[in-house]
Design a protein around this motif. Structure first.
Motif, PDB file in Angstrom:
ATOM      1  N   LYS A  89    -108.752 -16.288   5.209  1.00 62.64           N
ATOM      2  CA  LYS A  89    -108.389 -14.921   5.581  1.00 62.64           C
ATOM      3  C   LYS A  89    -107.975 -14.135   4.351  1.00 62.64           C
ATOM      4  N   GLY A  90    -108.064 -12.813   4.474  1.00 63.80           N
ATOM      5  CA  GLY A  90    -107.622 -11.954   3.381  1.00 63.80           C
ATOM      6  C   GLY A  90    -108.714 -11.026   2.902  1.00 63.80           C
ATOM      7  N   THR A  91    -108.313 -10.014   2.113  1.00 64.97           N
ATOM      8  CA  THR A  91    -109.213  -8.977   1.615  1.00 64.97           C
ATOM      9  C   THR A  91    -109.199  -8.935   0.096  1.00 64.97           C
ATOM     10  N   ILE A  92    -110.380  -8.769  -0.476  1.00 65.63           N
ATOM     11  CA  ILE A  92    -110.522  -8.654  -1.927  1.00 65.63           C
ATOM     12  C   ILE A  92    -110.976  -7.238  -2.256  1.00 65.63           C
ATOM     13  N   GLY A  93    -110.238  -6.572  -3.149  1.00 65.00           N
ATOM     14  CA  GLY A  93    -110.626  -5.240  -3.600  1.00 65.00           C
ATOM     15  C   GLY A  93    -111.703  -5.327  -4.672  1.00 65.00           C
ATOM     16  N   LEU A  96    -113.537 -14.576   3.912  1.00 70.15           N
ATOM     17  CA  LEU A  96    -112.837 -13.531   3.176  1.00 70.15           C
ATOM     18  C   LEU A  96    -113.570 -12.199   3.317  1.00 70.15           C
ATOM     19  N   THR A  97    -112.819 -11.109   3.321  1.00 72.80           N
ATOM     20  CA  THR A  97    -113.383  -9.769   3.453  1.00 72.80           C
ATOM     21  C   THR A  97    -113.375  -9.068   2.104  1.00 72.80           C
ATOM     22  N   LEU A  98    -114.484  -8.432   1.763  1.00 71.88           N
ATOM     23  CA  LEU A  98    -114.584  -7.682   0.515  1.00 71.88           C
ATOM     24  C   LEU A  98    -114.674  -6.194   0.835  1.00 71.88           C
ATOM     25  N   THR A  99    -113.911  -5.388   0.124  1.00 74.23           N
ATOM     26  CA  THR A  99    -113.939  -3.947   0.371  1.00 74.23           C
ATOM     27  C   THR A  99    -115.240  -3.349  -0.146  1.00 74.23           C
ATOM     28  N   ASP A 100    -115.499  -2.092   0.231  1.00 72.73           N
ATOM     29  CA  ASP A 100    -116.560  -1.352  -0.431  1.00 72.73           C
ATOM     30  C   ASP A 100    -116.201  -1.246  -1.908  1.00 72.73           C
ATOM     31  N   THR A 101    -117.167  -0.932  -2.750  1.00 74.64           N
ATOM     32  CA  THR A 101    -116.903  -0.829  -4.181  1.00 74.64           C
ATOM     33  C   THR A 101    -116.230   0.498  -4.508  1.00 74.64           C
ATOM     34  N   TYR A 102    -115.109   0.419  -5.199  1.00 71.80           N
ATOM     35  CA  TYR A 102    -114.386   1.598  -5.661  1.00 71.80           C
ATOM     36  C   TYR A 102    -114.840   1.910  -7.089  1.00 71.80           C
ATOM     37  N   TYR A 103    -115.551   3.019  -7.275  1.00 65.09           N
ATOM     38  CA  TYR A 103    -116.038   3.403  -8.606  1.00 65.09           C
ATOM     39  C   TYR A 103    -115.049   4.356  -9.275  1.00 65.09           C
ATOM     40  N   ASN A 104    -114.921   4.245 -10.601  1.00 63.14           N
ATOM     41  CA  ASN A 104    -113.913   5.025 -11.321  1.00 63.14           C
ATOM     42  C   ASN A 104    -114.451   5.911 -12.435  1.00 63.14           C
ATOM     43  N   GLY A 105    -115.781   5.937 -12.616  1.00 64.41           N
ATOM     44  CA  GLY A 105    -116.347   6.762 -13.666  1.00 64.41           C
ATOM     45  C   GLY A 105    -115.968   6.321 -15.062  1.00 64.41           C
ATOM     46  N   ASN A 106    -115.540   5.088 -15.186  1.00 66.67           N
ATOM     47  CA  ASN A 106    -115.120   4.495 -16.452  1.00 66.67           C
ATOM     48  C   ASN A 106    -113.896   5.198 -17.039  1.00 66.67           C
ATOM     49  N   VAL A 107    -112.982   5.574 -16.152  1.00 64.97           N
ATOM     50  CA  VAL A 107    -111.735   6.211 -16.550  1.00 64.97           C
ATOM     51  C   VAL A 107    -110.585   5.299 -16.113  1.00 64.97           C
ATOM     52  N   VAL A 108    -109.752   4.875 -17.056  1.00 65.55           N
ATOM     53  CA  VAL A 108    -108.668   3.938 -16.763  1.00 65.55           C
ATOM     54  C   VAL A 108    -107.746   4.481 -15.682  1.00 65.55           C
ATOM     55  N   GLU A 109    -107.377   5.743 -15.794  1.00 68.20           N
ATOM     56  CA  GLU A 109    -106.451   6.337 -14.829  1.00 68.20           C
ATOM     57  C   GLU A 109    -107.027   6.335 -13.417  1.00 68.20           C
ATOM     58  N   THR A 110    -108.331   6.589 -13.304  1.00 69.29           N
ATOM     59  CA  THR A 110    -108.970   6.564 -11.978  1.00 69.29           C
ATOM     60  C   THR A 110    -109.015   5.150 -11.436  1.00 69.29           C
ATOM     61  N   SER A 111    -109.300   4.197 -12.317  1.00 67.48           N
ATOM     62  CA  SER A 111    -109.301   2.796 -11.902  1.00 67.48           C
ATOM     63  C   SER A 111    -107.926   2.383 -11.399  1.00 67.48           C
ATOM     64  N   GLN A 112    -106.881   2.787 -12.109  1.00 68.52           N
ATOM     65  CA  GLN A 112    -105.519   2.452 -11.688  1.00 68.52           C
ATOM     66  C   GLN A 112    -105.197   3.098 -10.340  1.00 68.52           C
ATOM     67  N   ALA A 113    -105.603   4.354 -10.170  1.00 74.12           N
ATOM     68  CA  ALA A 113    -105.362   5.046  -8.895  1.00 74.12           C
ATOM     69  C   ALA A 113    -106.103   4.362  -7.747  1.00 74.12           C
ATOM     70  N   ASN A 114    -107.344   3.928  -8.010  1.00 73.85           N
ATOM     71  CA  ASN A 114    -108.109   3.206  -6.989  1.00 73.85           C
ATOM     72  C   ASN A 114    -107.407   1.909  -6.600  1.00 73.85           C
ATOM     73  N   ALA A 115    -106.932   1.182  -7.614  1.00 74.44           N
ATOM     74  CA  ALA A 115    -106.251  -0.089  -7.349  1.00 74.44           C
ATOM     75  C   ALA A 115    -104.960   0.127  -6.578  1.00 74.44           C
ATOM     76  N   GLU A 116    -104.220   1.169  -6.927  1.00 75.27           N
ATOM     77  CA  GLU A 116    -102.988   1.479  -6.204  1.00 75.27           C
ATOM     78  C   GLU A 116    -103.289   1.831  -4.753  1.00 75.27           C
ATOM     79  N   ASN A 117    -104.405   2.507  -4.535  1.00 76.21           N
ATOM     80  CA  ASN A 117    -104.838   2.847  -3.170  1.00 76.21           C
ATOM     81  C   ASN A 117    -105.164   1.580  -2.382  1.00 76.21           C
ATOM     82  N   ILE A 118    -105.868   0.664  -3.034  1.00 74.42           N
ATOM     83  CA  ILE A 118    -106.208  -0.610  -2.377  1.00 74.42           C
ATOM     84  C   ILE A 118    -104.943  -1.382  -2.030  1.00 74.42           C
ATOM     85  N   ILE A 119    -104.009  -1.438  -2.960  1.00 76.93           N
ATOM     86  CA  ILE A 119    -102.761  -2.183  -2.740  1.00 76.93           C
ATOM     87  C   ILE A 119    -101.979  -1.613  -1.567  1.00 76.93           C
ATOM     88  N   SER A 120    -101.875  -0.286  -1.504  1.00 81.19           N
ATOM     89  CA  SER A 120    -101.104   0.334  -0.421  1.00 81.19           C
ATOM     90  C   SER A 120    -101.839   0.278   0.909  1.00 81.19           C
TER      91      SER A 120
END
Length: 375
Positions: A203-207, A235-259
């Motif tokens: 069980k569980g989800t992978i971002g 195990l469940t895998l989320t849709d792919t979160y794309y960030n445009g190769n921007v660190v800040e966007t990647s961090q925001a995506n990860a924070e969204n997944i975590i919450s």
């Protein structure tokens, strides 16, 4: 793939990569090819296939490294391999290389990359060593460069996914790392990290996180998904979160997944180093590194520090240095010899899995930080 076989695969790939780093990479089957160097433009026209003089001592060749990003540590590592090969070949062959590096600051600036490619062609160098994250837009430029007698070599990211032979008539040589292998090894490392943390695989989800949508890079994601489906189907895998190769966007995506997924989240997969940087920062800020698994691709300072502090469990590391070295070496050999010395156009350099348990080994240190090899 069974666990025992997976471990054997890791050992084999590790050994293969070390050989690749210190010598040449293993080759895959493909049709032999020849290339007419740009240096021939300055000489009287010769019949096709005519060899250059036996010695090139005293000659000067102009070569450009057209990088997808001047700010990326990964492409800097590739560049170190390129420059070391240039210095070694100058000493070995007695030639002089008029070398320059050009390209946009960020990988996301693909239009600027294409413009830079056009400018390179206009200057008529003898060779161009490059990598592209905009395949469709690069193909006509590659064709133009090759038709104008410029020796064009691709490193890591070319006009196809690797050994598919895509547009191979439009370039001289391609050194790469299989994106299918990268994704599979990332999934393997993820499951091994779950075992080390005694985590439940039912069980569980992978971002799932990635920088940009790209025909070749998408294989890193799909092969990860395929391996998980075969080896941890619950195990469940989320849709792919794309960030445009921007660190800040990647961090925001990860924070969204975590919450969003909370306690159901068991881990993250990051398909490149910029993505991994953002995810590592989010995992560290949330303080969840001890209860989830995080695996990334390619190394830089942020990821290395995250591996040390437990915010990252494994990095799938390509031998960026060896790819750059072999690519430049081949370009110079092609110019000197009048033909491509490789018997195949696509040469695969396998990656390795680096964790906190092996990251201090000298070979792993050289892979994590090729600046140690700079001459």
């Amino acid at each position: 793939m069974k666990k025992g076989l997976a471990k054997k695969l890791t050992a084999a790939l590790l050994a293969g990569t070390m050989v690749c780093s210190l010598a040449a990479c293993a080759k895959k089957e493909a049709a032999p090819t020849t290339a007419v160097p740009a240096a021939a433009k300055a000489e009287e026209a010769k019949p096709e296939g005519t060899q250059a003089p036996e010695t090139a001592e005293g000659k000067t060749y102009s070569i450009v490294y057209l990088t997808p990003s001047t700010a990326s540590q990964f492409w800097t590592y590739v560049g170190i391999g390129i420059e070391n090969a240039m210095k070694d070949m100058e000493e070995k062959e007695g030639v002089k290389i008029d070398f320059s590096t050009v390209g946009p600051a960020e990988e996301s600036q693909t239009e600027d990359y294409v413009t830079a490619f056009e400018q390179c062609i206009a200057k008529k160098p003898d060779a161009i060593v490059t990598a592209t994250l905009a395949i469709d837009a690069t193909v006509p430029k590659a064709k133009e460069a090759t038709q104008n007698g410029i020796v064009l070599n691709f490193v890591n990211c070319g006009l196809g996914v690797g050994d598919d032979g895509a547009h191979e008539e439009d370039y001289n040589q391609f050194y790469y790392c299989s994106n299918d292998t990268i994704g599979e090894m990332a999934a393997q490392a993820f499951l091994e990290a779950m075992d080390a943390k005694s985590m439940d695989k039912t069980k569980g989800t992978i971002g799932i996180n990635m920088n940009v949508e790209n025909e070749a890079l998408n294989h890193r994601i799909q092969s990860f998904r395929d391996y998980m489906a075969a080896n941890a189907p619950d195990l469940t895998l989320t849709d792919t979160y794309y960030n445009g190769n921007v660190v800040e966007t990647s961090q925001a995506n990860a924070e969204n997944i975590i919450s969003t997924f909370g306690s159901d989240l068991i881990g993250m997969y990051s398909g490149n180093n910029i993505t991994g940087d953002g995810v590592c920062l989010a995992v560290q800020a949330a303080g969840i590194g001890d209860r989830i698994v995080s695996v990334a691709v390619d190394s830089d300072d942020t990821e290395i520090n995250a591996l040390k502090n437990g915010s990252l469990d494994a990095i799938i590391v390509q031998d960026a240095y060896a790819q750059g070295y072999k690519c430049m070496e081949n370009a110079i050999q092609t110019l000197i010899n009048g033909s491509n010395p490789e018997s195949v156009k696509q040469v695969n350099c396998p990656p390795v899995i680096i964790t906190s348990s092996n990251m201090n080994d000298k070979e792993m240190q050289d892979l994590l930080d090729p600046t140690r090899l700079k001459k």
